[in-house]
Design a protein around this motif. Structure first.
Motif, short mmCIF file in Angstrom:
data_model
loop_
_atom_site.label_atom_id
_atom_site.label_comp_id
_atom_site.label_asym_id
_atom_site.label_seq_id
_atom_site.Cartn_x
_atom_site.Cartn_y
_atom_site.Cartn_z
N ILE A 64 0.86 -1.06 0.04
CA ILE A 64 0.00 -0.10 -0.16
C ILE A 64 0.85 1.25 -0.18
O ILE A 64 1.49 1.56 0.95
N GLU A 65 0.63 1.88 -1.12
CA GLU A 65 1.77 3.03 -1.34
C GLU A 65 1.36 4.23 -0.47
O GLU A 65 2.10 4.91 0.24
N LYS A 66 0.11 4.69 -0.43
CA LYS A 66 -0.49 5.43 0.39
C LYS A 66 -1.94 5.23 0.91
O LYS A 66 -2.79 4.66 0.22
N ALA A 67 -2.19 5.76 2.00
CA ALA A 67 -3.44 5.37 2.81
C ALA A 67 -3.71 6.64 3.17
O ALA A 67 -3.19 7.47 4.16
N LEU A 68 -5.03 7.32 2.50
CA LEU A 68 -5.49 8.71 2.74
C LEU A 68 -6.84 9.10 3.34
O LEU A 68 -7.59 8.64 2.79
N PRO A 69 -6.84 9.68 4.50
CA PRO A 69 -8.11 10.13 5.05
C PRO A 69 -8.64 11.16 4.25
O PRO A 69 -7.97 12.00 3.54
N LEU A 70 -10.03 11.39 4.31
CA LEU A 70 -10.57 12.37 3.73
C LEU A 70 -11.62 13.51 4.12
O LEU A 70 -12.31 14.20 3.69
N ASP A 71 -11.28 13.59 5.70
CA ASP A 71 -12.31 14.10 6.44
C ASP A 71 -12.20 15.55 6.82
O ASP A 71 -12.80 16.27 7.59
N THR A 72 -10.93 16.31 6.13
CA THR A 72 -11.05 17.66 6.17
C THR A 72 -10.75 18.38 4.72
O THR A 72 -10.34 17.35 3.85
N LYS A 73 -10.76 19.31 4.69
CA LYS A 73 -10.67 20.06 3.33
C LYS A 73 -9.16 19.83 2.81
O LYS A 73 -8.81 19.15 1.68
N SER A 74 -8.21 19.93 3.57
CA SER A 74 -6.79 19.75 3.22
C SER A 74 -6.50 18.21 3.02
O SER A 74 -5.93 17.86 1.91
N ARG A 75 -7.07 17.32 3.68
CA ARG A 75 -6.97 15.84 3.46
C ARG A 75 -7.58 15.39 2.19
O ARG A 75 -7.10 14.53 1.47
N MET A 76 -8.81 16.02 1.71
CA MET A 76 -9.41 15.74 0.50
C MET A 76 -8.79 16.07 -0.71
O MET A 76 -8.66 15.29 -1.36
N GLU A 77 -8.17 17.39 -0.46
CA GLU A 77 -7.27 17.74 -1.79
C GLU A 77 -6.09 17.06 -1.95
O GLU A 77 -5.93 16.67 -2.98
N ASP A 78 -5.38 16.52 -0.65
CA ASP A 78 -4.44 15.76 -0.84
C ASP A 78 -4.67 14.47 -1.58
O ASP A 78 -3.85 13.76 -2.46
N ALA A 79 -5.78 13.79 -1.10
CA ALA A 79 -6.15 12.49 -1.67
C ALA A 79 -6.52 12.49 -3.06
O ALA A 79 -6.30 11.63 -3.92
N LEU A 80 -7.50 13.66 -3.44
CA LEU A 80 -7.72 13.74 -4.68
C LEU A 80 -6.50 14.12 -5.65
O LEU A 80 -6.14 13.50 -6.62
N ASN A 81 -5.61 14.90 -5.44
CA ASN A 81 -4.35 14.95 -6.19
C ASN A 81 -3.59 13.68 -6.33
O ASN A 81 -3.15 13.47 -7.33
N THR A 82 -3.15 13.12 -5.08
CA THR A 82 -2.58 11.94 -5.37
C THR A 82 -3.13 10.81 -6.08
O THR A 82 -2.18 10.11 -6.74
N ILE A 83 -4.42 10.59 -5.56
CA ILE A 83 -5.08 9.51 -6.48
C ILE A 83 -4.99 9.80 -8.05
O ILE A 83 -4.98 8.98 -8.75
N LEU A 84 -5.56 10.84 -8.30
CA LEU A 84 -5.77 11.28 -9.64
C LEU A 84 -4.31 11.17 -10.56
O LEU A 84 -4.11 10.87 -11.80
N VAL A 85 -3.18 11.53 -9.57
CA VAL A 85 -1.89 11.34 -10.26
C VAL A 85 -1.70 9.92 -10.46
O VAL A 85 -1.24 9.22 -11.61
N ALA A 86 -1.91 9.19 -9.31
CA ALA A 86 -1.57 7.45 -9.53
C ALA A 86 -2.29 6.93 -10.75
O ALA A 86 -1.93 6.02 -11.10
N GLU A 87 -3.53 7.32 -10.51
CA GLU A 87 -4.37 6.63 -11.77
C GLU A 87 -4.34 7.30 -13.05
O GLU A 87 -4.96 6.71 -14.00
N GLY A 88 -3.23 7.91 -13.30
CA GLY A 88 -2.96 8.72 -14.75
C GLY A 88 -4.01 9.66 -15.07
O GLY A 88 -4.18 9.81 -16.60
N LYS A 89 -5.11 10.08 -14.20
CA LYS A 89 -5.99 11.10 -14.93
C LYS A 89 -5.52 12.52 -14.92
O LYS A 89 -5.91 13.44 -15.61
N ILE A 90 -4.43 12.94 -14.09
CA ILE A 90 -3.72 13.94 -14.50
C ILE A 90 -2.30 13.82 -14.20
O ILE A 90 -1.80 13.19 -13.78
N ALA A 91 -1.64 14.80 -14.81
CA ALA A 91 0.11 14.73 -14.87
C ALA A 91 0.58 15.17 -13.61
O ALA A 91 0.08 15.88 -13.04
#
Length: 328
Positions: free
Chosen positions: A301-328
């Motif tokens: 498991i490379e990253k395990a990311l909580p989502l329950d605050t604005k900053s955590r949500m933004e971090d998870a969105l960016n990390t996972i979108l990059v990991a999934e190849g949706k954004i560069a």
């Protein structure tokens, strides 16, 4: 929502969402996100209408928050509010979903298997039945840290053999972390035996001994409610607590939800299953970070990311979108 909760075009290939259970609640949960996203309070209003009491008020004031019948619908609603914010922000649809105990219901709502209204009614009833099954003070739970699973089971059998009542392994949370549940005296006996064997034993602040045979009366009554509830197959695979597998049909799904009340939560096997399927990113969709901390222990498991605050949500969105190849 008229569309299935889990419908989103960008489907992930290596991301799973995990939904927490009872114990993750905290006063003021999601308040920060609610200021920015109207869908948070709208989700709570939708769920509150279904159960007939104000879930947002309970979440924000803490009044009644630790009563099982209220805790469960509040937590489920919080998880679905976060799920909706995730989709609203363009987050990918995960490859798999899983929930710890109560969290399995949150996962089923996210997967379109249960409506939010039906789910909150079910878990409100589930909480009442669990509370009614064992009189206050007669049941307990404790975390045993530092022993392997087999040793904890052995200590439970030893304690159960010493008198009337029983204690069982309730949650296999991680290697070296097992929660036991049963009659108070027997849980205390296991705690003493664990300490004699060099382990830590921590009594949990709960009033209901979940996931043990003391919950069988509750399960029998709950099965009737499940039969009367509209459930369809999830549109995202939901890994079940009792067997760490996805249900093959709706009947099996109902049976697993019933059995979950009195059988062990196989969380260690669930996380291992996700890892074996190529999941490298896990998002915890609910208050806190208990489950993401457990997931971090797994080597793949490379990253395990909580989502329950604005900053955590933004971090998870960016990390996972990059990991999934949706954004560069």
């Amino acid at each position: 929502m008229s569309i299935l909760e889990g419908s989103n075009l960008a489907v992930a290939t290596k991301t799973a969402f995990i939904f927490p259970g009872q114990g993750s609640q905290k006063v003021g949960m999601l308040a920060e996100l609610a200021e920015q996203f109207s869908s948070v309070e709208a989700t709570f209003a939708e769920a509150s209408e279904a159960v007939g009491f104000d879930l947002w008020q309970i979440a924000q004031t803490g009044e009644g928050l630790n009563q099982t019948e209220f805790t469960q619908p509040v937590l489920l609603t919080a998880s679905i509010a976060l799920w909706r914010v995730w989709l609203e922000l363009g987050g990918v649809t995960p490859k798999y979903l899983a929930g710890h105990s109560l969290g399995e219901y949150s996962a089923l709502v996210a997967a379109g298997s249960l409506s939010l209204a039906d789910a909150v009614k079910l878990v409100n009833l589930r909480g009442k039945l669990m509370q009614d099954a064992v009189p206050q003070g007669q049941g307990a739970m404790a975390a045993i840290l530092g022993l392997d699973d087999a040793k904890v089971v052995e200590l439970c059998q030893q304690a159960s053999a010493e008198g009337k009542g029983s204690v069982e392994a309730a949650n296999y949370n991680a290697q070296g972390q097992v929660v036991v549940a049963g009659s108070t005296a027997h849980v205390e006996a296991v705690m003493a035996l664990a300490k004699e064997n060099g382990a830590k034993a921590i009594a949990l602040p709960v009033s209901v001994p979940s996931h043990c045979s003391l919950m069988k009366p509750a399960a029998e009554k709950f099965a009737e409610a499940l039969e009367q509830t509209n459930i369809v197959m999830p549109n995202i695979p939901v890994i079940q607590n009792v067997n760490a597998e996805a249900a093959k049909d709706v009947n099996a799904l109902r049976q697993a939800l019933t059995a979950q009340l009195y059988q062990s939560v196989q969380w260690t096997k669930t996380l291992q299953y996700l890892q074996d399927q190529g999941v490298g990113f896990v998002a915890e969709c609910g208050p806190g970070n208990v489950l993401s901390n457990l997931a971090k222990r797994l080597p793949n498991i490379e990253k395990a990311l909580p989502l329950d605050t604005k900053s955590r949500m933004e971090d998870a969105l960016n990390t996972i979108l990059v990991a999934e190849g949706k954004i560069a």
